[in-house]
Design a protein around this motif. Structure first.
Motif, PDB file in Angstrom:
ATOM      1  N   UNK A   1      14.309   1.158   7.990  1.00 43.64           N
ATOM      2  CA  UNK A   1      14.956   1.034   6.682  1.00 43.64           C
ATOM      3  C   UNK A   1      14.100   1.630   5.574  1.00 43.64           C
ATOM      4  N   UNK A   2      12.812   1.756   5.829  1.00 49.62           N
ATOM      5  CA  UNK A   2      11.955   2.414   4.846  1.00 49.62           C
ATOM      6  C   UNK A   2      10.617   2.838   5.435  1.00 49.62           C
ATOM      7  N   UNK A   3       9.847   3.526   4.631  1.00 51.10           N
ATOM      8  CA  UNK A   3       8.593   4.103   5.097  1.00 51.10           C
ATOM      9  C   UNK A   3       7.546   3.077   5.496  1.00 51.10           C
ATOM     10  N   UNK A   4       7.520   1.951   4.800  1.00 51.60           N
ATOM     11  CA  UNK A   4       6.524   0.939   5.137  1.00 51.60           C
ATOM     12  C   UNK A   4       6.728   0.460   6.568  1.00 51.60           C
ATOM     13  N   UNK A   5       7.952   0.148   6.862  1.00 52.53           N
ATOM     14  CA  UNK A   5       8.274  -0.294   8.214  1.00 52.53           C
ATOM     15  C   UNK A   5       7.966   0.804   9.224  1.00 52.53           C
ATOM     16  N   UNK A   6       8.345   2.019   8.884  1.00 56.15           N
ATOM     17  CA  UNK A   6       8.124   3.144   9.795  1.00 56.15           C
ATOM     18  C   UNK A   6       6.635   3.347  10.062  1.00 56.15           C
ATOM     19  N   UNK A   7       5.851   3.232   9.002  1.00 48.97           N
ATOM     20  CA  UNK A   7       4.409   3.409   9.166  1.00 48.97           C
ATOM     21  C   UNK A   7       3.840   2.326  10.075  1.00 48.97           C
TER      22      UNK A   7
END
Lengths: 341, 341
Positions: free
Chosen positions: B257-263
């Motif tokens: 859902x967003x970059x933080x999660x992806x990172x």
DNA sequence: CTGAAAGCGCTAACAC
DNA sequence: GTGTTAGCGCTTTCAG
């Protein structure tokens, strides 16, 4: 009777009088219901609330503020919103004020005292219950108007100095010294320093000065120093690090004004295949969350940013009578030793 | 004559009358000087300004606002300050309003419509020139009071829907679809999805729905889905990723859902020695700056966050007459293909 | 528990 | 260019 709401301009908002007419009570009663002041019978209260909802009445605090000399506003000035450090503080401020029924009105000073001064006057024009400013250094005009108006000011981030009334923050002097001690202990003797915002970040300057003094006293040397005029970022940190490390005389360790710069430095070293901390050690400041995303844990000083906001806002929220003479609330920092030193 | 300023309470602030007396002019002249309205001779202007400075007078906009029905305040409600996305938008808003001589008053809704509703009423009580709200979904009460008061509202972040008056943002539907197309093109067929804030982030939900539809239409399958109730963070992303990848049937690619999660997901894969994108591909959303600090460039959708703030604030700053019927300002997103897909 | 009168500090509108 | 008058919408204060 002509309706007052034909033109839909801001001028045609319903007033307490309108609510009173609809509810069949006096305007004063409406006022009491709106403020939750005094005792109002359940019945009347409901009638009033219904009438208000029906005609779309919204309490007018401008009028209230001028009549009562008291309005739930707090002026907040931060140096920037581009840096997580301040948005985290702001978050603490906002959460806390909100709980106390206060609202922040805010401005960004871009790290200059001139802009701060303008903002202070501007914010004061809303007759806020208090002001929250960053740092302990302010223009003469700011000090004077604060003195003259008697507005309560919470100064945040820094405690190394004399607050106008109260300050909430960490000791940057101590933080700089602690980091210097740590690096000396690890055996490093020649140092580099990387900063940004060219002298506008007074807290960073305090850290650096304490750091430099301690290093010298410990037998170390500061052999390279780079400062950018730009805002802090990994990119800036990377460039300045490259600049330092391509000089013939390389430092063993680099102290960065903050984590963003330090992370940029780490990136440079990794892409150059330099061993960290073997060939060069890296230390930052703040302990931002994104550090845990990096392949190597950077040594840094953890600061309680959200908590600083909470502390300042809590003080501002308290009744003025609770105000003591001069308050210095020192929050603790913690040296986080990572894998880069 | 007893001085009015003996007790230093908020009540004892000097007024325009006091300034007028000191400057030897009428109160109205002071008013004109303060507002920079009408023609005032240089001499008088200076006298007034000096008198004001001398006695520490600060313009009282509460009184001004009530008398003039116009005050330079803008109410801003954001879902959170803990997420860079919104602080960047806020930064754009603040910079732009500041240029126009407007001040933001703000509140945090914690992603709930109930809190937003309360905030809207609260902010409206300052009679702001406009409101800036996040998203296109609002409670009935909010819609009603906006309609009734006629206040101008800029809705930000999202444009997939009907704005109350104007909206400024990106198409999340399009973004979700674009990412799905990209992943399908790369040959991935079985997918996972990771989100946080459990359904409160309506924009993320829109992206996901478009993504899922497109995936199905392209012959792919969504085989795993994890949502946390917590706020977005790398830690959450890491845990949910671990959860998905330890299941027997593993997806080829995970959409976050967003970059933080992806990172966080990337971190998990790296520490498990999983090949990205060989064994699992990773895609985020937003294009936050910290992505460049990661060892692998994550594929993501770049969003113009600061620009959204600027666009909304610019619209709010414009004179109301310039307001057209319904405005939808679609800002562009851009698929950034990194090394993780 | 509710109401009436007075006035908060300022600006719009009009006079001079 | 500057002053006068009449409120803006509300809360304070005091009655009842």
């Amino acid at each position: 009777m002509a309706t007052r709401r034909s033109s839909k301009s801001r001028k045609d908002q319903p007033t307490m009088h309108d609510v009173a007419r609809v509810a069949g009570v006096s305007q004063m009663t409406v006022s009491r219901v709106m403020r939750g002041a005094g005792y109002i019978s359940r019945n009347v209260r409901e009638q009033v609330n219904n009438a208000a909802r029906e005609i779309g009445y919204v309490h007018n605090r401008l009028a209230g503020g001028i009549a009562a000399y008291d309005n739930p506003l707090v002026g907040v000035v931060v140096p920037t919103l581009q840096n997580r450090v301040f948005t985290e503080v702001l978050s603490g401020i906002s959460d806390t004020l909100s709980t106390a029924g206060l609202r922040p009105v805010f401005g960004v000073s871009e790290y200059t005292q001139e802009a701060e001064e303008e903002l202070v006057f501007d914010l004061l024009s809303w007759r806020p219950r208090g002001l929250i400013l960053a740092g302990l250094e302010h223009s003469e005009a700011v000090r004077r108007i604060v003195e003259q108006t008697g507005v309560r000011v919470a100064e945040i981030m820094d405690i190394d100095g004399e607050p106008m009334s109260a300050c909430f923050g960490v000791s940057h002097t101590e933080a700089g010294r602690d980091m210097a001690s740590h690096l000396l202990e690890r055996g490093y003797r020649s140092f580099g320093y990387v900063a940004s915002q060219a002298g506008h970040d007074l807290r960073a300057t305090k850290r650096f000065e304490a750091f430099a003094t301690c290093i010298r006293e410990g037998g170390g040397q500061l052999i390279a120093q780079r400062t950018s005029t730009e805002a802090s970022s990994m990119v800036v940190g990377r460039h300045l690090t490259q600049d330092i490390l391509t000089q013939p005389d390389r430092p063993d360790a680099i102290y960065y004004a903050n984590d963003d710069l330090a992370a940029g430095g780490l990136m440079h070293c990794m892409s150059e295949g330099l061993d960290v901390p073997g060939e060069v050690a890296i230390a930052g400041f703040n302990g931002l969350g994104f550090l845990s995303a990096l392949p190597l844990k950077i040594t840094t000083t953890q600061t309680p940013r959200y908590e600083i906001g909470v502390a300042a806002a809590t003080w501002i929220s308290a009744p003025p009578e609770a105000q003591t003479e001069k308050l210095t609330d020192k929050l603790e920092t913690k040296l986080h030793i990572g894998e880069t030193t």
